[in-house]
Design an enzyme around this catalytic site. Structure first.
Site, mmCIF file in Angstrom:
data_model
loop_
_atom_site.group_PDB
_atom_site.id
_atom_site.type_symbol
_atom_site.label_atom_id
_atom_site.label_comp_id
_atom_site.label_asym_id
_atom_site.label_seq_id
_atom_site.Cartn_x
_atom_site.Cartn_y
_atom_site.Cartn_z
ATOM 1 N N ASP A 52 -5.432 -7.144 4.242
ATOM 2 C CA ASP A 52 -7.342 -6.267 3.431
ATOM 3 C C ASP A 52 -8.031 -8.219 3.166
ATOM 4 O O ASP A 52 -9.105 -7.911 2.995
ATOM 5 C CB ASP A 52 -6.520 -5.833 2.064
ATOM 6 C CG ASP A 52 -7.863 -5.299 1.542
ATOM 7 O OD1 ASP A 52 -8.767 -4.558 1.886
ATOM 8 O OD2 ASP A 52 -7.417 -5.324 0.413
ATOM 9 N N LYS A 64 3.748 -15.521 3.205
ATOM 10 C CA LYS A 64 4.006 -16.045 2.139
ATOM 11 C C LYS A 64 5.330 -16.307 2.172
ATOM 12 O O LYS A 64 6.291 -16.288 0.819
ATOM 13 C CB LYS A 64 3.023 -15.745 0.719
ATOM 14 C CG LYS A 64 3.351 -16.756 -0.532
ATOM 15 C CD LYS A 64 2.304 -17.515 -0.646
ATOM 16 C CE LYS A 64 2.309 -18.200 -2.215
ATOM 17 N NZ LYS A 64 1.551 -19.207 -2.408
ATOM 18 N N ASP A 124 -12.012 -9.233 4.159
ATOM 19 C CA ASP A 124 -13.469 -9.597 3.600
ATOM 20 C C ASP A 124 -13.865 -11.349 3.557
ATOM 21 O O ASP A 124 -14.951 -11.048 3.681
ATOM 22 C CB ASP A 124 -12.625 -8.877 2.350
ATOM 23 C CG ASP A 124 -13.828 -7.153 2.032
ATOM 24 O OD1 ASP A 124 -13.332 -6.112 2.750
ATOM 25 O OD2 ASP A 124 -13.818 -6.941 1.108
ATOM 26 N N TYR A 153 1.021 -1.126 0.221
ATOM 27 C CA TYR A 153 -0.357 -0.068 -0.385
ATOM 28 C C TYR A 153 0.382 0.962 0.051
ATOM 29 O O TYR A 153 0.201 2.399 0.021
ATOM 30 C CB TYR A 153 -0.841 0.163 1.172
ATOM 31 C CG TYR A 153 -2.630 -0.893 1.307
ATOM 32 C CD1 TYR A 153 -2.043 -2.554 0.957
ATOM 33 C CD2 TYR A 153 -3.461 -0.477 1.330
ATOM 34 C CE1 TYR A 153 -3.317 -2.579 0.756
ATOM 35 C CE2 TYR A 153 -4.383 -0.568 0.918
ATOM 36 C CZ TYR A 153 -4.784 -2.233 0.944
ATOM 37 O OH TYR A 153 -6.002 -2.860 0.711
ATOM 38 N N ASP A 187 -2.225 -18.507 1.024
ATOM 39 C CA ASP A 187 -3.373 -19.772 0.628
ATOM 40 C C ASP A 187 -3.617 -20.340 1.313
ATOM 41 O O ASP A 187 -5.170 -20.574 1.113
ATOM 42 C CB ASP A 187 -2.804 -19.472 -1.309
ATOM 43 C CG ASP A 187 -1.808 -20.360 -0.567
ATOM 44 O OD1 ASP A 187 -1.015 -20.326 0.748
ATOM 45 O OD2 ASP A 187 -1.218 -21.024 -1.838
HETATM 46 C C1 IPM Z 1 -10.123 -1.282 3.433
HETATM 47 C C2 IPM Z 1 -10.268 -0.707 2.641
HETATM 48 C C3 IPM Z 1 -9.628 0.061 2.380
HETATM 49 C C4 IPM Z 1 -7.857 -0.695 1.921
HETATM 50 C C5 IPM Z 1 -9.946 1.395 0.394
HETATM 51 C C6 IPM Z 1 -11.124 1.225 0.572
HETATM 52 C C7 IPM Z 1 -8.561 1.817 0.592
HETATM 53 O O1 IPM Z 1 -10.622 -2.079 1.658
HETATM 54 O O2 IPM Z 1 -10.013 -0.382 4.942
HETATM 55 O O3 IPM Z 1 -10.410 -2.690 3.615
HETATM 56 O O4 IPM Z 1 -8.264 -1.756 0.810
HETATM 57 O O5 IPM Z 1 -7.858 -0.754 2.988
HETATM 58 MN MN MN Z 2 -10.498 -3.732 2.430
#
Ligand code: IPM
Ligand code: MN
Length: 353
Positions: free
Chosen positions: A243, A187, A247, A142, A219
């Site tokens: 990240d 990894k 999710d 990032y 993975d």
């Molecule tokens: C999160 C989001 C952010 C990230 C984006 C919006 C930049 O997906 O907080 O997980 O990738 O960190």
């Molecule tokens: Mn995210």
């Protein structure tokens, strides 16, 4: 306690859920006799529209001068499919993380008994799943050196020893407070950065003899999370892996609208839902305010006010059990409550408790 809170409502559904978080916070402060003051500040797409910067200096100043930030969401579709856009709402979020030194992102994954059927996974797999992902938030790809021209591009997954040590420490300490099981996700079979993470984690393990530490390739971890989510207690990983895995983790509970997070580090901590700005739902009063409301619980818990946090969690659980739910988690034939109505029900519960 005296609390100065910066409110960064952002874009899309942000303002609608933000106000519900604020209402819950005010109800708790009244009940527990805390003095709270709020300062609103702009960020994201609407800050670009107003001042051309998604995290303006003035917002940064307000955050720095607060005890905590209650953040909602940023993002706007007009930027999503425009690779040439010079500024993007998301870079405001990254700026905030960097400037406030928020190197540790704490994302709990929990399930709610009465919503197990909403999970895309079978009930017997998700029942009892309860783990925390500690994601490194200010390093890696990032923020590493980047380059892009017409024919080639790269992002650098750069990490230094102090950056790795401080986030692993957060991981070990969380494990000590929980079931004493830490999984370091990397990894290391391919990436040099991961090999350094693993080496440092192995060194640090000796200082935490009570913690059972294991190492898992990312993975494999992504597979294990859906095959056997109960395996995990605390997971610690670098920015990009975190990240993606968080999710994945968020859908275990059945709705992204349920899970909060905390970002902590050198400066003011930030509490926010893990979901995004859901622009399609803006103004429709259908967004689930619970992730935002539970962010307020995390805020109090951060200041060791566990009783306050617990009351918010109890109120949220009660709302779910009473079927006072937003459309995406409502049972068939049940009344679909709006953002405001769910928030108000939770506030009323707190007032009556
Ligand atoms: C999160 C989001 C952010 C990230 C984006 C919006 C930049 O997906 O907080 O997980 O990738 O960190
Ligand atoms: Mn995210």
């Amino acid at each position: 306690m005296n609390l100065k809170i910066a409110i960064l409502a952002g874009d899309g559904i942000g303002p609608e859920i933000s106000i519900q978080g604020v209402n819950v916070m005010s109800a708790i402060c009244k009940k527990f006799d805390h003095q709270v003051s709020y300062t609103e500040a702009i960020c994201g797409a609407h800050a670009i529209d107003q001042v051309g910067d998604p995290f303006p200096d003035k917002t940064f100043e307000i955050c720095k001068n607060s005890d905590a930030v209650l953040f909602s969401a940023v993002g706007d579709p007009k930027y999503d499919n425009d690779p040439t856009a010079k500024v993007r709402p998301e870079s405001g979020l990254l700026d905030m993380r960097k400037k406030l030194g928020l190197y540790a992102n704490v994302r709990p994954v929990q399930t709610f008994k009465c919503l197990l059927h909403k999970s895309p996974l079978r009930t017997e797999i998700v029942d009892g799943a309860d783990f925390v992902c500690i994601r490194e938030l200010t390093g890696g790809m990032y923020f590493g050196e980047k380059y892009q021209d017409n024919d080639k591009a790269y992002d650098t997954n750069f990490y230094t020893r102090p950056e790795i040590e401080r986030i692993l420490k957060v991981g070990f300490e969380y494990a000590m407070k929980r079931k004493k099981h830490l999984t370091v996700v990397d990894k290391a079979n391919v990436l040099a950065s991961s090999r350094l993470w693993r080496k440092i984690a192995q060194e640090m393990e000796e200082s935490y003899p009570e913690v059972k530490t294991d190492y898992m390739y990312v993975d494999n971890a992504s597979m294990r999370m859906i095959q056997e989510p109960r395996f995990f207690d605390v997971m610690v990983t670098e920015n990009t892996f975190g990240d993606i895995l968080t999710d994945e983790g968020s859908c275990i509970s059945g709705s992204m609208g349920l899970l909060p997070s905390a970002s902590i580090g050198d400066n003011t901590p930030v509490f926010e839902p893990i979901h995004g700005s859901w622009p399609q739902a803006k103004g429709l009063n259908i967004a689930n305010p619970i992730a935002q409301i539970l962010s307020v619980a995390m805020l109090f818990e951060h200041f060791n006010r566990n009783e306050e946090g617990l009351l918010i969690r109890k109120a949220v659980d009660a709302s779910l059990i009473a079927n006072v739910r937003t459309p995406e988690i409502q049972i068939d034939g049940g009344i679909k409550y709006g953002t405001k109505e769910v928030g108000q029900w939770i506030v009323d519960y707190i007032n009556k408790a």
